[in-house]
Design a protein around this motif. Structure first.
Motif, PDB file in Angstrom:
ATOM      1  N   ARG A  12      -7.200   9.393  -6.499  1.00  0.00           N
ATOM      2  CA  ARG A  12      -5.868   8.915  -6.836  1.00  0.00           C
ATOM      3  C   ARG A  12      -5.340   7.982  -5.737  1.00  0.00           C
ATOM      4  NH1 ARG A  12      -1.490  13.372  -7.509  1.00  0.00           N
ATOM      5  NH2 ARG A  12      -3.016  14.248  -8.925  1.00  0.00           N
ATOM      6  N   ILE A  13      -5.688   8.325  -4.510  1.00  0.00           N
ATOM      7  CA  ILE A  13      -5.237   7.484  -3.393  1.00  0.00           C
ATOM      8  C   ILE A  13      -5.917   6.131  -3.411  1.00  0.00           C
ATOM      9  CG2 ILE A  13      -5.795   7.187  -0.938  1.00  0.00           C
ATOM     10  CD1 ILE A  13      -4.315   9.473  -0.235  1.00  0.00           C
ATOM     11  N   TYR A  28      -9.026   0.462   2.055  1.00  0.00           N
ATOM     12  CA  TYR A  28      -7.578   0.251   2.161  1.00  0.00           C
ATOM     13  C   TYR A  28      -7.187  -1.013   2.912  1.00  0.00           C
ATOM     14  CZ  TYR A  28      -8.188   5.273   1.651  1.00  0.00           C
ATOM     15  OH  TYR A  28      -8.593   6.507   1.279  1.00  0.00           O
ATOM     16  N   THR A  29      -7.965  -2.058   2.845  1.00  0.00           N
ATOM     17  CA  THR A  29      -7.537  -3.233   3.592  1.00  0.00           C
ATOM     18  C   THR A  29      -6.539  -4.072   2.827  1.00  0.00           C
ATOM     19  OG1 THR A  29      -9.602  -4.202   2.880  1.00  0.00           O
ATOM     20  CG2 THR A  29      -9.441  -3.561   5.183  1.00  0.00           C
ATOM     21  N   ARG A  30      -6.317  -3.787   1.578  1.00  0.00           N
ATOM     22  CA  ARG A  30      -5.431  -4.642   0.788  1.00  0.00           C
ATOM     23  C   ARG A  30      -4.439  -3.830  -0.010  1.00  0.00           C
ATOM     24  NH1 ARG A  30      -6.242  -9.816  -1.031  1.00  0.00           N
ATOM     25  NH2 ARG A  30      -7.180 -10.800   0.751  1.00  0.00           N
ATOM     26  N   ASP A  59      -8.739   9.584   6.240  1.00  0.00           N
ATOM     27  CA  ASP A  59      -9.052   8.219   5.796  1.00  0.00           C
ATOM     28  C   ASP A  59      -7.781   7.415   5.559  1.00  0.00           C
ATOM     29  OD1 ASP A  59     -11.727   8.600   5.950  1.00  0.00           O
ATOM     30  OD2 ASP A  59     -12.018   9.045   3.820  1.00  0.00           O
ATOM     31  N   GLY A  60      -6.799   8.045   4.947  1.00  0.00           N
ATOM     32  CA  GLY A  60      -5.590   7.323   4.561  1.00  0.00           C
ATOM     33  C   GLY A  60      -4.613   7.091   5.710  1.00  0.00           C
ATOM     34  N   PRO A 185      -3.637   1.583   4.626  1.00  0.00           N
ATOM     35  CA  PRO A 185      -2.690   0.852   3.784  1.00  0.00           C
ATOM     36  C   PRO A 185      -1.352   0.640   4.482  1.00  0.00           C
ATOM     37  CG  PRO A 185      -2.846   3.136   3.089  1.00  0.00           C
ATOM     38  CD  PRO A 185      -3.904   2.936   4.126  1.00  0.00           C
ATOM     39  N   PRO A 186      -0.560  -0.321   3.972  1.00  0.00           N
ATOM     40  CA  PRO A 186       0.721  -0.623   4.625  1.00  0.00           C
ATOM     41  C   PRO A 186       1.580   0.619   4.757  1.00  0.00           C
ATOM     42  CG  PRO A 186       0.266  -2.171   2.851  1.00  0.00           C
ATOM     43  CD  PRO A 186      -0.784  -1.104   2.758  1.00  0.00           C
TER      44      PRO A 186
END
Lengths: 224, 160
Positions: A12-13, A28-30, A59-60, A185-186
């Protein structure tokens, strides 16, 4: 039994985050931010013994913690220790975090406080240009190998390096804010607030000012 | 968002977003989370799952670095207090090692945990008065696990 829920949440992430060809190996680079409700659920699952959920949290949220540490310009050794302290303490507090969906803010502000303690106890800051960071592009990491394959990619690498150099030369406030914002992520503004101890409401205007200042520098140096 | 955004402002905002995104990509390439650190963070979960289920967490309630008046000099000991319920652990960290006291005074077996092998490092015993002394130099993050006659207490991870 519980490990299943972790896997589901992990997907989901990651869902809905588009990949660009050159950065496929970097998660998660974008694009999209970590789903905050998913973070809350992951914390819950990890507290219940689900190792996959914990890994998904690492990871997140690792890049956020690392960004906070980097924003404070600690020596490499100190940076590593603060990062570890934040995660080890998070593991200890897993089943006592009052607002699980704000785990990112918790980690960010824990890292910040430890950074401030390091700065207080050493009063020693590393020089502005960390040669290791600037040389990073020539090291043989997978994403770069693919970058250096063509001349076009080499030009792109040079552009990134020069942009980074201009970023590093910004004033402290802007450099700190942008280093945290560029976590992947941002991060949410709540997390940025925890990371830097500034009010959520002032982040937007400051972000705008800093990005425009950087852009002006890049234009002046012919980097685009 | 402002109410009076014209096309130019929209354009600028889009450029802001694009620049932030470019920085994000640059950071992922030039300054990523070191792989070994990510690995250690994953491993830290063992602390949670291996933790004695009845261990109580003693939180940091005093740290001379932030709670005391600043003292100049290189050899100023770092004084820390961890508390949980009615149990308190006072620690003094110096260049020579670590001294401390368990309060109320009582004997305890104390393990010093480090991040390298979070399940074991040094062990020291607190005497009848609760005092302990250890010449182990603390480098990097650490925590103490205390076993008194009645309970197991773990201190919050801290870096000194």
């Amino acid at each position: 039994m519980t490990s299943c829920s972790g896997t589901v949440l992990l997907s989901r992430i990651t869902a809905g985050i588009p990949h660009s060809a050159a950065y496929d190996d970097l998660p998660y680079t974008r694009g999209g931010a970590v789903d905050r409700d998913a973070v809350g659920a992951l914390v819950q699952s990890a507290a219940d013994g689900d190792a996959a959920a914990w890994k998904a949290l690492v990871d997140g949220l690792s890049p956020l913690v690392w960004s906070v540490v980097r924003a404070h310009r600690l020596s490499d050794a100190d940076a590593h220790e603060v990062y570890q302290t934040a995660w080890f303490r998070f593991a200890q507090h897993l089943d006592r975090i009052r607002e699980p969906h704000k785990a990112g803010s918790w980690l960010a502000s824990t890292a910040r406080h430890e950074c401030l303690k390091v700065i207080k106890s050493t009063r020693r800051l590393t020089p502005t240009d960390d040669p290791q960071v600037l040389d990073g592009i020539s090291e043989d990491r997978t994403p770069e190998e693919s970058l250096i394959e063509s001349e076009e990619a080499a030009a792109e690498a040079e552009r990134i390096r020069r942009m980074w150099q201009e970023f590093e030369e910004l004033g402290d406030r802007c450099r700190e804010l942008l280093r945290v914002l560029m976590a992947s992520p941002p991060p949410s503004y709540q997390e940025v607030s925890g990371a830097l101890g500034i009010a959520v409401g002032s982040i937007g205007p400051l972000r705008q000012r800093c990005l425009r200042r950087l852009r002006a520098r890049l234009v002046a140096r012919g980097v685009r | 968002m402002n109410d009076n955004v014209g096309n130019d402002s929209f354009d600028e905002a889009a450029q802001d977003d694009a620049l932030e995104e470019a920085l994000r990509r640059a950071a992922a390439i030039l300054d990523p989370v070191p792989a070994e650190l990510r690995h250690l963070a994953v491993e830290a979960y063992a602390l949670h799952s291996l933790r004695d289920l009845d261990a109580r967490l003693a939180e940091l309630t005093f740290d001379s670095l932030v709670d005391a008046l600043p003292v100049r000099g290189a050899d100023v000991p770092r004084m820390l207090t961890f508390s949980t319920g009615d149990l308190t652990v006072d620690i003094e960290v110096t260049a020579e090692g670590l001294t401390g006291q368990v309060l109320p005074p009582q004997p305890a077996r104390i393990e010093i945990l480090g991040t390298a092998q979070p399940t074991a490092t040094g062990t020291v015993t607190a005497d009848e008065m609760g005092r302990f002394l250890c010449d182990l130099l603390l480098t990097g993050p650490f925590a103490l696990r205390l076993r008194t006659d009645e309970e197991v207490v773990v201190t919050e991870w801290l870096r000194v």
